[in-house]
Write a protein that holds these residues in place. Structure first.
Motif, PDB file in Angstrom:
ATOM      1  N   ASP A 142       0.793  -1.314  -0.073  1.00 42.15           N
ATOM      2  CA  ASP A 142       0.317  -0.181   0.202  1.00 42.15           C
ATOM      3  C   ASP A 142       0.771   1.089   0.145  1.00 42.15           C
ATOM      4  O   ASP A 142       0.421   2.241  -0.650  1.00 42.15           O
ATOM      5  N   ILE A 146       1.588   4.097  -2.935  1.00 41.76           N
ATOM      6  CA  ILE A 146       1.050   5.673  -2.160  1.00 41.76           C
ATOM      7  C   ILE A 146       2.105   6.288  -3.097  1.00 41.76           C
ATOM      8  O   ILE A 146       1.586   7.144  -3.775  1.00 41.76           O
ATOM      9  N   ILE A 162      -4.547  11.758   3.913  1.00 38.40           N
ATOM     10  CA  ILE A 162      -5.568  10.547   3.274  1.00 38.40           C
ATOM     11  C   ILE A 162      -6.599  10.472   4.011  1.00 38.40           C
ATOM     12  O   ILE A 162      -6.916  10.809   4.826  1.00 38.40           O
ATOM     13  N   MET A 164      -9.079   7.742   5.453  1.00 43.18           N
ATOM     14  CA  MET A 164      -9.013   6.128   5.419  1.00 43.18           C
ATOM     15  C   MET A 164     -11.195   6.248   5.650  1.00 43.18           C
ATOM     16  O   MET A 164     -11.491   6.121   7.044  1.00 43.18           O
ATOM     17  N   VAL A 174      -5.405  -1.159   7.688  1.00 42.61           N
ATOM     18  CA  VAL A 174      -5.324   0.147   7.556  1.00 42.61           C
ATOM     19  C   VAL A 174      -4.829  -0.182   9.183  1.00 42.61           C
ATOM     20  O   VAL A 174      -4.222   1.709   9.463  1.00 42.61           O
ATOM     21  N   ILE A 228      -5.091  10.683  -0.955  1.00 41.19           N
ATOM     22  CA  ILE A 228      -5.192   9.569  -1.272  1.00 41.19           C
ATOM     23  C   ILE A 228      -7.043   8.754  -0.414  1.00 41.19           C
ATOM     24  O   ILE A 228      -6.806   9.588   0.615  1.00 41.19           O
ATOM     25  N   TYR A 230      -8.988   6.005   1.000  1.00 41.42           N
ATOM     26  CA  TYR A 230      -8.397   4.988   0.906  1.00 41.42           C
ATOM     27  C   TYR A 230     -10.059   3.577   1.461  1.00 41.42           C
ATOM     28  O   TYR A 230      -9.909   3.870   2.999  1.00 41.42           O
ATOM     29  N   GLN A 231     -10.707   3.151   0.465  1.00 41.43           N
ATOM     30  CA  GLN A 231     -11.414   2.238   1.365  1.00 41.43           C
ATOM     31  C   GLN A 231     -11.266   1.614   1.597  1.00 41.43           C
ATOM     32  O   GLN A 231     -10.487   0.032   1.363  1.00 41.43           O
ATOM     33  N   THR A 232     -12.476   0.771   2.803  1.00 43.20           N
ATOM     34  CA  THR A 232     -11.536  -0.686   2.163  1.00 43.20           C
ATOM     35  C   THR A 232     -13.603  -1.003   3.672  1.00 43.20           C
ATOM     36  O   THR A 232     -14.952  -0.906   3.374  1.00 43.20           O
ATOM     37  N   MET A 270      -7.638   3.993  -3.423  1.00 47.84           N
ATOM     38  CA  MET A 270      -7.585   2.897  -3.291  1.00 47.84           C
ATOM     39  C   MET A 270      -8.299   1.968  -2.237  1.00 47.84           C
ATOM     40  O   MET A 270      -9.291   1.897  -1.847  1.00 47.84           O
ATOM     41  N   HIS A 271      -7.649   0.952  -2.207  1.00 47.91           N
ATOM     42  CA  HIS A 271      -8.772  -0.267  -1.890  1.00 47.91           C
ATOM     43  C   HIS A 271      -8.035  -1.858  -1.494  1.00 47.91           C
ATOM     44  O   HIS A 271      -7.191  -1.935  -2.986  1.00 47.91           O
ATOM     45  N   GLN A 299      -2.357  -1.290  -7.519  1.00 46.67           N
ATOM     46  CA  GLN A 299      -2.114  -1.560  -6.044  1.00 46.67           C
ATOM     47  C   GLN A 299      -1.763  -3.032  -5.598  1.00 46.67           C
ATOM     48  O   GLN A 299      -0.802  -3.365  -5.100  1.00 46.67           O
TER      49      GLN A 299
END
Length: 335
Positions: A142, A146, A162, A164, A174, A228, A230-232, A270-271, A299
């Motif tokens: 990750d 980035i 970023i 998250m 994360v 950025i 950053y999805q989860t 991102m994920h 990624q």
């Protein structure tokens, strides 16, 4: 840090110099990952790929990385297909499997289990994820992503913003990434999650104690104008019941309309994957697939480079890879 013969169990092992060394070696792996060249530097070496929790991407990525260095892979998947289901201890399993292998990659559903396993191993062990605790190789890939994505717009990790989003409580990716980012300077963190799935206090303390700015919210709108995003996904396998997990699925959805309205024109998405594309979740809509800032597949590609680098470093062949280089005779359209 000294890599040769060492376990890779936690991001706590790294400083910025060791991270940059990993990234330098990862960069040198591109010709082999993209099938421009092949190398047999690990010809005869065996990876024990032990995945006691469901995985596709990480498991295959580890195996692919080892194969690309010329090594062979032996896999065990699922708890029921291993002697652990018969009551064997992690220590005993480690003693046996390490006698069959030159290096081991392992995922296990219990926090701390990979470190416990490593105590019995006679060969290096790489942590492929231990419960909701850590996922150090994912965090490294990750961070590598980035760095590369920001460089395309002449930005650096130091000073970035970023956001998250999602299950920050159970999302080990994360957790590990935040610890690595804490090594950098002047980062703005926006942590977007339901109160029940907020980032653990110890992770927030690590970030804040390193001097970074932290904003905690449960609102997506107005908080994703970041460098950025950053999805989860909701880590439903870590909830006490499916019904409990379902309360949060689909709460934070990102599509092109929301992106256009709330993100910068060059915000990178991102994920860690897999993204949950079912209608009731749909955390990253398919209408983002043509967005050039959707970095999720780059990624995943970077994961192979980083894991190749870690195998080369832990087995002490990072300076020998090109010596065993050969041409690729088959058609390839990679990279």
């Amino acid at each position: 840090m000294s890599f040769k013969g060492e376990h890779i169990l936690s991001v706590k092992q790294f400083d910025r110099d060791s991270i940059q060394h990993i990234f330098q070696i990862a960069q040198s792996m591109e010709p082999y990952a993209y099938r421009k060249k092949r190398t047999t530097v690990l010809d005869g070496a065996i990876l024990g790929n032990l995945f006691f929790e469901p995985s596709t991407r990480t498991r295959v990525s580890f195996g692919c990385a080892f194969n690309l260095l010329g090594g062979e892979v032996r896999e065990t998947t699922g708890m029921q297909s291993s002697a652990l289901s018969k009551g064997e201890s992690l220590f005993d399993t480690a003693r046996v499997i390490s006698s069959y292998s030159d290096v081991i990659a392992m995922r296990h559903p219990q926090a701390g289990s990979v470190a416990e396993f490593a105590e019995g191993s006679r060969v290096p062990v790489l942590n492929g994820g231990d419960g909701a605790n850590e996922h150090p190789t994912q965090a490294l890939l990750d961070l590598f992503t980035i760095e590369r994505e920001l460089a395309a717009s002449a930005q650096k990790i130091d000073g970035m913003h970023i956001a998250m989003i999602g299950d920050l409580k159970f999302g080990r990716t994360v957790h590990s990434l935040s610890k690595l980012l804490a090594l950098y300077k002047n980062i703005k963190f926006t942590l977007i999650a339901p109160n029940e799935l907020a980032m653990p206090d110890d992770i927030i303390a690590t970030i804040e104690n390193a001097g970074h700015q932290v904003t905690i919210t449960d609102q997506l709108a107005g908080n994703i104008n970041a460098d950025i995003v950053y999805q989860t996904r909701i880590q439903e396998e870590r909830f006490p019941s499916q019904e409990e997990a379902n309360k949060y699925r689909g709460k934070f959805r990102l599509n092109q309309q929301i992106y256009t309205q709330h993100c910068k024109s060059n915000t990178v998405i991102m994920h860690p994957l897999p993204r949950d594309s079912r209608l009731e979740a749909n955390e990253l809509d398919n209408d983002l697939n043509l967005n050039p800032n959707l970095a999720i597949f780059r990624q995943a590609d970077n994961g192979v480079l980083v894991r190749m680098a870690l195998f080369a470093l832990t087995l002490g062949v990072e300076n020998l890879v090109s010596k065993y280089e050969r041409d690729v005779p088959w058609y390839s359209n990679k990279g």
